[in-house]
Design a protein around this motif. Structure first.
Motif, PDB file in Angstrom:
ATOM      1  N   UNK A  46       0.836  -1.195   0.000  1.00  0.00           N
ATOM      2  CA  UNK A  46       0.000   0.000   0.000  1.00  0.00           C
ATOM      3  C   UNK A  46       0.875   1.251   0.000  1.00  0.00           C
ATOM      4  N   UNK A  47       1.876   1.277   0.882  1.00  0.00           N
ATOM      5  CA  UNK A  47       2.741   2.444   0.973  1.00  0.00           C
ATOM      6  C   UNK A  47       3.555   2.641  -0.302  1.00  0.00           C
ATOM      7  N   UNK A  48       4.067   1.557  -0.874  1.00  0.00           N
ATOM      8  CA  UNK A  48       4.810   1.677  -2.130  1.00  0.00           C
ATOM      9  C   UNK A  48       3.906   2.161  -3.261  1.00  0.00           C
ATOM     10  N   UNK A  49       2.625   1.735  -3.246  1.00  0.00           N
ATOM     11  CA  UNK A  49       1.670   2.168  -4.262  1.00  0.00           C
ATOM     12  C   UNK A  49       1.402   3.664  -4.157  1.00  0.00           C
ATOM     13  N   UNK A  50       1.248   4.170  -2.929  1.00  0.00           N
ATOM     14  CA  UNK A  50       1.039   5.606  -2.754  1.00  0.00           C
ATOM     15  C   UNK A  50       2.248   6.396  -3.242  1.00  0.00           C
ATOM     16  N   UNK A  51       3.440   5.919  -2.908  1.00  0.00           N
ATOM     17  CA  UNK A  51       4.670   6.588  -3.342  1.00  0.00           C
ATOM     18  C   UNK A  51       4.771   6.582  -4.858  1.00  0.00           C
ATOM     19  N   UNK A  60      -1.145  15.064  -5.533  1.00  0.00           N
ATOM     20  CA  UNK A  60      -2.399  15.615  -5.028  1.00  0.00           C
ATOM     21  C   UNK A  60      -3.596  14.934  -5.667  1.00  0.00           C
ATOM     22  N   UNK A  61      -4.704  14.977  -4.939  1.00  0.00           N
ATOM     23  CA  UNK A  61      -5.959  14.425  -5.423  1.00  0.00           C
ATOM     24  C   UNK A  61      -7.072  15.392  -5.054  1.00  0.00           C
ATOM     25  N   UNK A  62      -8.099  15.444  -5.872  1.00  0.00           N
ATOM     26  CA  UNK A  62      -9.250  16.291  -5.560  1.00  0.00           C
ATOM     27  C   UNK A  62     -10.135  15.656  -4.486  1.00  0.00           C
ATOM     28  N   UNK A  63      -9.906  14.385  -4.200  1.00  0.00           N
ATOM     29  CA  UNK A  63     -10.655  13.687  -3.154  1.00  0.00           C
ATOM     30  C   UNK A  63      -9.904  13.889  -1.837  1.00  0.00           C
ATOM     31  N   UNK A  64     -10.511  14.575  -0.863  1.00  0.00           N
ATOM     32  CA  UNK A  64      -9.796  14.919   0.366  1.00  0.00           C
ATOM     33  C   UNK A  64      -9.157  13.743   1.106  1.00  0.00           C
ATOM     34  N   UNK A  65      -9.851  12.622   1.192  1.00  0.00           N
ATOM     35  CA  UNK A  65      -9.288  11.463   1.901  1.00  0.00           C
ATOM     36  C   UNK A  65      -8.044  10.952   1.182  1.00  0.00           C
ATOM     37  N   UNK A  66      -8.103  10.860  -0.127  1.00  0.00           N
ATOM     38  CA  UNK A  66      -6.958  10.393  -0.912  1.00  0.00           C
ATOM     39  C   UNK A  66      -5.815  11.392  -0.814  1.00  0.00           C
ATOM     40  N   UNK A  73       3.136  10.211   1.502  1.00  0.00           N
ATOM     41  CA  UNK A  73       3.923   9.790   0.337  1.00  0.00           C
ATOM     42  C   UNK A  73       4.666  10.970  -0.269  1.00  0.00           C
ATOM     43  N   UNK A  74       4.038  12.145  -0.287  1.00  0.00           N
ATOM     44  CA  UNK A  74       4.725  13.345  -0.798  1.00  0.00           C
ATOM     45  C   UNK A  74       5.967  13.646   0.021  1.00  0.00           C
ATOM     46  N   UNK A  76       7.762  11.508   1.775  1.00  0.00           N
ATOM     47  CA  UNK A  76       8.758  10.468   1.519  1.00  0.00           C
ATOM     48  C   UNK A  76       9.471  10.745   0.194  1.00  0.00           C
ATOM     49  N   UNK A  77       8.701  11.054  -0.841  1.00  0.00           N
ATOM     50  CA  UNK A  77       9.279  11.313  -2.164  1.00  0.00           C
ATOM     51  C   UNK A  77      10.178  12.541  -2.136  1.00  0.00           C
ATOM     52  N   UNK A  78       9.780  13.564  -1.389  1.00  0.00           N
ATOM     53  CA  UNK A  78      10.577  14.787  -1.337  1.00  0.00           C
ATOM     54  C   UNK A  78      11.785  14.659  -0.412  1.00  0.00           C
ATOM     55  N   UNK A  79      11.862  13.548   0.324  1.00  0.00           N
ATOM     56  CA  UNK A  79      13.011  13.330   1.204  1.00  0.00           C
ATOM     57  C   UNK A  79      12.841  13.901   2.593  1.00  0.00           C
ATOM     58  N   UNK A  80      11.636  14.341   2.946  1.00  0.00           N
ATOM     59  CA  UNK A  80      11.402  14.917   4.270  1.00  0.00           C
ATOM     60  C   UNK A  80      11.367  13.878   5.383  1.00  0.00           C
ATOM     61  N   UNK A  81      11.091  12.632   5.041  1.00  0.00           N
ATOM     62  CA  UNK A  81      11.082  11.581   6.065  1.00  0.00           C
ATOM     63  C   UNK A  81      11.363  10.235   5.419  1.00  0.00           C
ATOM     64  N   UNK A  82      11.908   9.288   6.171  1.00  0.00           N
ATOM     65  CA  UNK A  82      12.225   7.964   5.606  1.00  0.00           C
ATOM     66  C   UNK A  82      10.962   7.164   5.330  1.00  0.00           C
ATOM     67  N   UNK A  83      11.130   6.107   4.559  1.00  0.00           N
ATOM     68  CA  UNK A  83      10.013   5.214   4.279  1.00  0.00           C
ATOM     69  C   UNK A  83       9.496   4.615   5.575  1.00  0.00           C
ATOM     70  N   UNK A  84       8.186   4.428   5.647  1.00  0.00           N
ATOM     71  CA  UNK A  84       7.581   3.845   6.841  1.00  0.00           C
ATOM     72  C   UNK A  84       7.888   2.356   6.956  1.00  0.00           C
ATOM     73  N   UNK A  85       7.789   1.639   5.856  1.00  0.00           N
ATOM     74  CA  UNK A  85       8.104   0.208   5.837  1.00  0.00           C
ATOM     75  C   UNK A  85       9.165  -0.002   4.770  1.00  0.00           C
TER      76      UNK A  85
END
Length: 94
Positions: A46-51, A60-66, A73-74, A76-85
């Motif tokens: 799931x986490x890899x799919x979001x990334x 970004x998504x127009x759906x607030x929950x998404x 994931x943003x 993680x991709x930008x390098x602000x924090x390490x991968x969760x798993x």
């Protein structure tokens, strides 16, 4: 997907809520390590799919929950924090 992750049949059937029949139902049971393997493996996917979604289609998504889910994931991709798993936690999962 569970087959691709090499999850034992008894664990995947249990996860799906199916009842096993015959000898398998008598002698094979879902163990706590099997449940943990499935949980960790699905969470990692799931986490890899979001990334991957952030990398391919933007973060970004127009759906607030998404959009809220994509927020981590943003980062993680930008390098602000390490991968969760880390992908090396369970190498048998793809």
């Amino acid at each position: 997907m569970l087959d691709e992750m090499l999850v034992p049949t008894v664990a995947s059937e249990g996860r799906l809520g199916h009842k096993l029949r015959g000898n398998v139902a008598t002698y094979a049971h879902e163990s706590p390590p099997m449940v943990e393997m499935v949980t960790v493996g699905l969470q990692a996917r799931w986490e890899r799919t979001l990334i991957e979604r952030v990398r391919r289609f933007g973060g970004h998504s127009s759906v607030p929950v998404v959009d809220a889910l994509l927020g981590t994931a943003r980062k993680i991709v930008s390098g602000d924090r390490p991968q969760l798993v880390p992908q090396t936690v369970l190498p048998i999962f793809g």
